[in-house]
Design a protein around this motif. Sequence first.
Motif, PDB file in Angstrom:
ATOM      1  N   ARG A   1       0.828  -1.263   0.105  1.00  0.00           N
ATOM      2  CA  ARG A   1       0.073  -0.324  -0.210  1.00  0.00           C
ATOM      3  C   ARG A   1       0.678   1.354  -0.031  1.00  0.00           C
ATOM      4  O   ARG A   1       0.461   1.807  -0.800  1.00  0.00           O
ATOM      5  CB  ARG A   1      -0.991  -0.107   1.170  1.00  0.00           C
ATOM      6  N   TYR A   2       1.974   1.344   1.103  1.00  0.00           N
ATOM      7  CA  TYR A   2       2.722   2.734   0.829  1.00  0.00           C
ATOM      8  C   TYR A   2       4.354   2.064   0.339  1.00  0.00           C
ATOM      9  O   TYR A   2       3.922   2.578  -0.702  1.00  0.00           O
ATOM     10  CB  TYR A   2       3.280   3.035   2.431  1.00  0.00           C
ATOM     11  N   GLU A   3       5.079   1.483   1.074  1.00  0.00           N
ATOM     12  CA  GLU A   3       6.373   1.828   0.863  1.00  0.00           C
ATOM     13  C   GLU A   3       7.145   1.297   1.371  1.00  0.00           C
ATOM     14  O   GLU A   3       6.797   0.919   3.006  1.00  0.00           O
ATOM     15  CB  GLU A   3       7.158   3.342   0.865  1.00  0.00           C
ATOM     16  N   TRP A   4       8.199   0.401   1.715  1.00  0.00           N
ATOM     17  CA  TRP A   4       8.602   0.239   2.612  1.00  0.00           C
ATOM     18  C   TRP A   4       9.903   0.712   3.942  1.00  0.00           C
ATOM     19  O   TRP A   4       9.927  -0.089   4.763  1.00  0.00           O
ATOM     20  CB  TRP A   4      10.372  -1.324   1.966  1.00  0.00           C
ATOM     21  N   TYR A   5       9.986   1.640   3.590  1.00  0.00           N
ATOM     22  CA  TYR A   5      10.008   3.028   4.605  1.00  0.00           C
ATOM     23  C   TYR A   5       9.308   2.179   5.915  1.00  0.00           C
ATOM     24  O   TYR A   5       9.501   2.818   6.910  1.00  0.00           O
ATOM     25  CB  TYR A   5      10.656   3.352   3.720  1.00  0.00           C
ATOM     26  N   MET A   6       8.075   2.702   6.023  1.00  0.00           N
ATOM     27  CA  MET A   6       7.243   2.312   6.253  1.00  0.00           C
ATOM     28  C   MET A   6       7.274   1.158   6.826  1.00  0.00           C
ATOM     29  O   MET A   6       6.176   0.967   7.826  1.00  0.00           O
ATOM     30  CB  MET A   6       5.796   3.422   5.391  1.00  0.00           C
TER      31      MET A   6
ATOM     32  N   HIS B   1       3.184  14.038  -1.162  1.00  0.00           N
ATOM     33  CA  HIS B   1       3.364  13.311  -2.512  1.00  0.00           C
ATOM     34  C   HIS B   1       4.048  14.528  -3.542  1.00  0.00           C
ATOM     35  O   HIS B   1       3.415  15.702  -3.584  1.00  0.00           O
ATOM     36  CB  HIS B   1       1.407  13.229  -3.151  1.00  0.00           C
ATOM     37  N   GLY B   2       4.767  14.203  -4.312  1.00  0.00           N
ATOM     38  CA  GLY B   2       5.517  15.254  -5.349  1.00  0.00           C
ATOM     39  C   GLY B   2       6.196  15.552  -4.643  1.00  0.00           C
ATOM     40  O   GLY B   2       6.032  17.195  -4.708  1.00  0.00           O
ATOM     41  N   PHE B   3       6.238  15.614  -3.408  1.00  0.00           N
ATOM     42  CA  PHE B   3       7.532  16.900  -2.617  1.00  0.00           C
ATOM     43  C   PHE B   3       8.678  17.594  -3.847  1.00  0.00           C
ATOM     44  O   PHE B   3       9.190  18.540  -3.157  1.00  0.00           O
ATOM     45  CB  PHE B   3       7.840  16.134  -1.750  1.00  0.00           C
ATOM     46  N   GLU B   4       8.925  16.420  -4.790  1.00  0.00           N
ATOM     47  CA  GLU B   4      10.170  16.463  -4.955  1.00  0.00           C
ATOM     48  C   GLU B   4       9.941  17.896  -5.505  1.00  0.00           C
ATOM     49  O   GLU B   4      11.116  18.872  -6.332  1.00  0.00           O
ATOM     50  CB  GLU B   4      10.710  15.358  -5.480  1.00  0.00           C
ATOM     51  N   HIS B   5       9.205  18.186  -6.088  1.00  0.00           N
ATOM     52  CA  HIS B   5       9.004  19.410  -7.343  1.00  0.00           C
ATOM     53  C   HIS B   5       7.566  20.101  -6.226  1.00  0.00           C
ATOM     54  O   HIS B   5       7.852  21.594  -7.556  1.00  0.00           O
ATOM     55  CB  HIS B   5       7.918  19.258  -8.887  1.00  0.00           C
ATOM     56  N   LYS B   6       8.045  20.329  -5.641  1.00  0.00           N
ATOM     57  CA  LYS B   6       8.135  22.082  -4.649  1.00  0.00           C
ATOM     58  C   LYS B   6       9.522  22.199  -3.663  1.00  0.00           C
ATOM     59  O   LYS B   6      10.098  21.623  -3.095  1.00  0.00           O
ATOM     60  CB  LYS B   6       6.751  21.529  -4.115  1.00  0.00           C
ATOM     61  N   SER B   7       8.747  23.282  -3.374  1.00  0.00           N
ATOM     62  CA  SER B   7      10.112  24.506  -2.588  1.00  0.00           C
ATOM     63  C   SER B   7       9.385  24.994  -1.144  1.00  0.00           C
ATOM     64  O   SER B   7      10.289  25.366  -0.867  1.00  0.00           O
ATOM     65  CB  SER B   7      11.029  24.762  -3.494  1.00  0.00           C
ATOM     66  N   LYS B   8       9.076  24.627  -0.331  1.00  0.00           N
ATOM     67  CA  LYS B   8       7.965  25.357   0.486  1.00  0.00           C
ATOM     68  C   LYS B   8       8.847  24.927   1.411  1.00  0.00           C
ATOM     69  O   LYS B   8       9.289  25.541   2.316  1.00  0.00           O
ATOM     70  CB  LYS B   8       6.247  25.704   0.023  1.00  0.00           C
ATOM     71  N   LEU B   9       8.570  23.318   1.700  1.00  0.00           N
ATOM     72  CA  LEU B   9       8.572  23.074   3.307  1.00  0.00           C
ATOM     73  C   LEU B   9       9.679  21.311   2.197  1.00  0.00           C
ATOM     74  O   LEU B   9       9.246  20.739   1.774  1.00  0.00           O
ATOM     75  CB  LEU B   9       6.702  22.135   3.707  1.00  0.00           C
ATOM     76  N   THR B  10      10.271  21.468   3.355  1.00  0.00           N
ATOM     77  CA  THR B  10      11.303  19.630   3.787  1.00  0.00           C
ATOM     78  C   THR B  10       9.938  18.771   3.635  1.00  0.00           C
ATOM     79  O   THR B  10       9.023  18.589   3.998  1.00  0.00           O
ATOM     80  CB  THR B  10      12.464  19.897   4.457  1.00  0.00           C
ATOM     81  N   TYR B  11      10.820  17.898   3.787  1.00  0.00           N
ATOM     82  CA  TYR B  11       9.861  16.768   3.450  1.00  0.00           C
ATOM     83  C   TYR B  11       9.851  16.164   5.390  1.00  0.00           C
ATOM     84  O   TYR B  11       8.792  15.803   5.615  1.00  0.00           O
ATOM     85  CB  TYR B  11      10.434  15.266   3.440  1.00  0.00           C
ATOM     86  N   ALA B  12      10.702  16.640   6.061  1.00  0.00           N
ATOM     87  CA  ALA B  12      10.375  16.691   7.454  1.00  0.00           C
ATOM     88  C   ALA B  12       9.382  17.509   7.979  1.00  0.00           C
ATOM     89  O   ALA B  12       9.025  17.437   9.147  1.00  0.00           O
ATOM     90  CB  ALA B  12      11.676  16.785   8.234  1.00  0.00           C
ATOM     91  N   GLU B  13       9.654  18.966   7.897  1.00  0.00           N
ATOM     92  CA  GLU B  13       8.833  19.396   7.519  1.00  0.00           C
ATOM     93  C   GLU B  13       6.825  19.063   7.339  1.00  0.00           C
ATOM     94  O   GLU B  13       5.962  19.743   7.923  1.00  0.00           O
ATOM     95  CB  GLU B  13       9.144  21.428   7.491  1.00  0.00           C
ATOM     96  N   GLN B  14       6.899  18.335   6.109  1.00  0.00           N
ATOM     97  CA  GLN B  14       5.952  17.941   6.182  1.00  0.00           C
ATOM     98  C   GLN B  14       5.159  16.675   6.597  1.00  0.00           C
ATOM     99  O   GLN B  14       3.776  16.888   7.196  1.00  0.00           O
ATOM    100  CB  GLN B  14       5.580  16.916   4.012  1.00  0.00           C
TER     101      GLN B  14
END
Length: 431
Positions: free
Chosen positions: A205-210, A267-280
């Motif tokens: 359903r998600y990813e192996w990190y989860m 979702h699609g965080f690599e195409h945005k530059s407002k917040l980091t992954y940790a902040e999201q």
Amino acid sequence: MAKPSTKGDKSETTAVELTESSAASAQKPRRPKAPAPAPKHGFLSRLYTGTGAFEVIGKRRMWYAISGAMVAIAIISILVRGFTFGIDFAGGTKVSFPRGETNVSQVEEVFRDTIGSSPESVVVVGNGTSATVQIRAETLTNDQTEKLRDALFDKFAPNGPDGQPSKQAISDSAVSETWGGQITEKAVIALVVFLLLAAFYITVRYEWYMTIAAMVSMVFDVVVTAGVYSLVGFEVTPATVIGLLTILGFSIYDTVIVFDKVEENTHGFEHKSKLTYAEQANLAVNQTFMRSINTSLISALPIMSLMVVAVWLLGVGTLQDLALVQLVGVVVGTYSSIYLATPLLVTLRERTELVQNHTRRVMRRRKAASGSKAAPATADDDTDIDTDIDGGDDEAVSTVAAPSTPTPGAKPVRPTSRRTQRPTGKPGAGG
């Protein structure tokens, strides 16, 4: 004598007055407007709206330390104190009868006089007319069990269902250690199967990190819950194992809810530059705070009701064991889904090149934006900002040249034609 003023002189005089008034207004300092005070939100308001005001991911080292301390205490208690296994696991004989006017010391005395040794435990379960005395001892032979029943009836004469003294009111049961070993083996198999199915679902359903974060969280729940049982001395029974599997289901449910929101935000965080992954991810935790709290409260209330009914009204030990493990598991599972699973997910994802590059781009963009506010923009600054964005931001960055202020007393410059560079006399025209 001719009038000195003409129509052209009037217009020129008017232009000069306008220039002087504009120069005077330019010289007059402007008072900066005081910024409006930021609205203050209370704790419950921030908790309900989920605006990201609570820092969880940023303080994950603290949560790792707290979780590690909890696990260390649990493991030390398990190694030093061990568990109080119920008769189904340890084997032995259990004798019970209605309490009546009996007290624990009298029962222990009768047991010693009859068997020649002390019982492992004598407890009173329940209250009022439903209270029973439960005697737990090592495995007794049939003759020893029969002598003990006769001695208890002669001493206390417990009443049967019809309210009359009856020897049938004294019940006994014996369980061998083999039976307890079979229960333990089946419990371990059930636990392993549950973990494998949960890992398969989260991976698909998600990813192996989860998956890794969720599995670590569930192992944490099992170890800490077992440590609590060891510390307090709760009796481990088959009902405890059932309750443990139940709270693991609750834990994975709460963790999946948070992960689902994390996936939605990133979702699609690599195409945005407002917040980091940790902040999201931190925002996702804040947005699911109220849901986790409500779920925990809704789960804990019936469990506490079950404990009240089991302990004070019915005196049923099985329900008591089931309620205790569920109550402990709900609290531990809620903690792990918020303060362990999601921070661990962020730690794993920040080790990837994709998240590291994205974080650096966000930081460069913020640095460039703060620098453009402190210093006037230049062509080089614009180039740096465009390079940092890499076409991935959804906000445009533009610079507008500030209009020049005329020097006090200077002659106004009229608009000129682009072709002849002569005054046109039309306001607003020019190059």
